[in-house]
Design an enzyme around this catalytic site. Sequence first.
Site, PDB file in Angstrom:
ATOM      1  N   HIS A 185       8.710 -76.347  -2.191  1.00 20.28           N
ATOM      2  CA  HIS A 185       8.232 -75.295  -3.101  1.00 20.28           C
ATOM      3  C   HIS A 185       6.814 -75.643  -3.542  1.00 20.28           C
ATOM      4  CE1 HIS A 185       8.460 -72.012  -5.919  1.00 20.28           C
ATOM      5  NE2 HIS A 185       7.864 -72.810  -6.795  1.00 20.28           N
TER       6      HIS A 185
ATOM      7  N   GLU B  40      22.919 -73.584  -5.620  1.00 23.33           N
ATOM      8  CA  GLU B  40      23.025 -72.134  -5.846  1.00 23.33           C
ATOM      9  C   GLU B  40      21.960 -71.601  -6.804  1.00 23.33           C
ATOM     10  OE1 GLU B  40      25.005 -74.433  -6.870  1.00 23.33           O
ATOM     11  OE2 GLU B  40      25.442 -74.107  -8.995  1.00 23.33           O
TER      12      GLU B  40
ATOM     13  N   LEU C 162      19.578 -68.057  -0.813  1.00 24.26           N
ATOM     14  CA  LEU C 162      20.901 -68.268  -0.207  1.00 24.26           C
ATOM     15  C   LEU C 162      21.966 -68.323  -1.302  1.00 24.26           C
ATOM     16  CD1 LEU C 162      19.593 -70.927   2.298  1.00 24.26           C
ATOM     17  CD2 LEU C 162      20.472 -68.659   2.924  1.00 24.26           C
TER      18      LEU C 162
HETATM   19  C1  GAR Z   1       4.555 -72.618   1.690  1.00 23.08           C
HETATM   20  O1  GAR Z   1       3.523 -72.756   0.751  1.00 23.08           O
HETATM   21  C2  GAR Z   1       5.903 -72.896   1.049  1.00 23.08           C
HETATM   22  O2  GAR Z   1       5.869 -73.929   0.117  1.00 23.08           O
HETATM   23  C3  GAR Z   1       6.158 -71.578   0.380  1.00 23.08           C
HETATM   24  O3  GAR Z   1       5.722 -70.619   1.310  1.00 23.08           O
HETATM   25  C4  GAR Z   1       4.691 -71.156   2.131  1.00 23.08           C
HETATM   26  C5  GAR Z   1       5.097 -71.035   3.583  1.00 23.08           C
HETATM   27  O4  GAR Z   1       4.054 -71.409   4.446  1.00 23.08           O
HETATM   28  N1  GAR Z   1       7.563 -71.440   0.050  1.00 23.08           N
HETATM   29  C6  GAR Z   1       8.002 -70.819  -1.038  1.00 23.08           C
HETATM   30  O5  GAR Z   1       7.263 -70.241  -1.817  1.00 23.08           O
HETATM   31  C7  GAR Z   1       9.499 -70.857  -1.244  1.00 23.08           C
HETATM   32  N2  GAR Z   1       9.839 -70.502  -2.587  1.00 23.08           N
HETATM   33  P1  GAR Z   1       4.345 -71.848   5.976  1.00 23.08           P
HETATM   34  O6  GAR Z   1       5.162 -70.741   6.631  1.00 23.08           O
HETATM   35  O7  GAR Z   1       2.957 -71.939   6.573  1.00 23.08           O
HETATM   36  O8  GAR Z   1       5.057 -73.170   5.972  1.00 23.08           O
END
Ligand code: GAR
Length: 195
Positions: free
Chosen positions: A108, A146, A92
């Site tokens: 994260h 940001e 974003l």
């Molecule tokens: C999760 O592991 C989350 O932490 C990661 O994607 C996955 C989504 O799983 N997010 C990132 O990497 C953001 N940078 P979900 O759709 O089952 O919650």
Amino acid sequence: MKNIAVLVSGGGTNLQALIDAEKSGIIKSGKINLVISNNPDAFALERAKKAGIKTVVCNKKELGSEFENKLISVLEENETDFIVLAGFMCILSEKFTSHFERKIINVHPSLIPSFCGKGFYGLRVHEAALNYGVKVTGATVHFVNEIPDGGEIIMQKAVEIKDGDTPEILQKRVMEEAEWKILPLSLEKVCSELK
Ligand code: GAR
């Protein structure tokens, strides 16, 4: 009671953890009243519908430069007080993040500042941790500004890496032991503190 919007892109297991935490009373200062997905095929949308939560799809490919304006108008129409990025795979801009300063959190799947920032998302994060050879990883919940994954940290939880881990096995352990626990706890903490 704060209105919470959850932004998703995929499977939605973190969304499910939030829905379950609201049901069990861990989240009591707010109510999830909206789920927005940039991906029309996200299974997270099914999870939301099953829980009786309104869903909206904002397709970034279709909306192009209007994507963030559309997100903002949907959030405002639904009187959103607080936003959770739960596996939301779009970065974003400052325009968006400053519109909701200290009102957006993200989960994260690593211990920030390791394995984070642009290009580190989903399984790639766990691949990078295994390639580096760290023995401990984890998850972080942080405010969104940001800088990708650069906002103030709210909670972190460490998870052990074991011999024979694959990115998939590690992802599952980090979710079960860390993400699904600290995301609801962090949301309740920040919502209860929100003026
Ligand atoms: C999760 O592991 C989350 O932490 C990661 O994607 C996955 C989504 O799983 N997010 C990132 O990497 C953001 N940078 P979900 O759709 O089952 O919650």
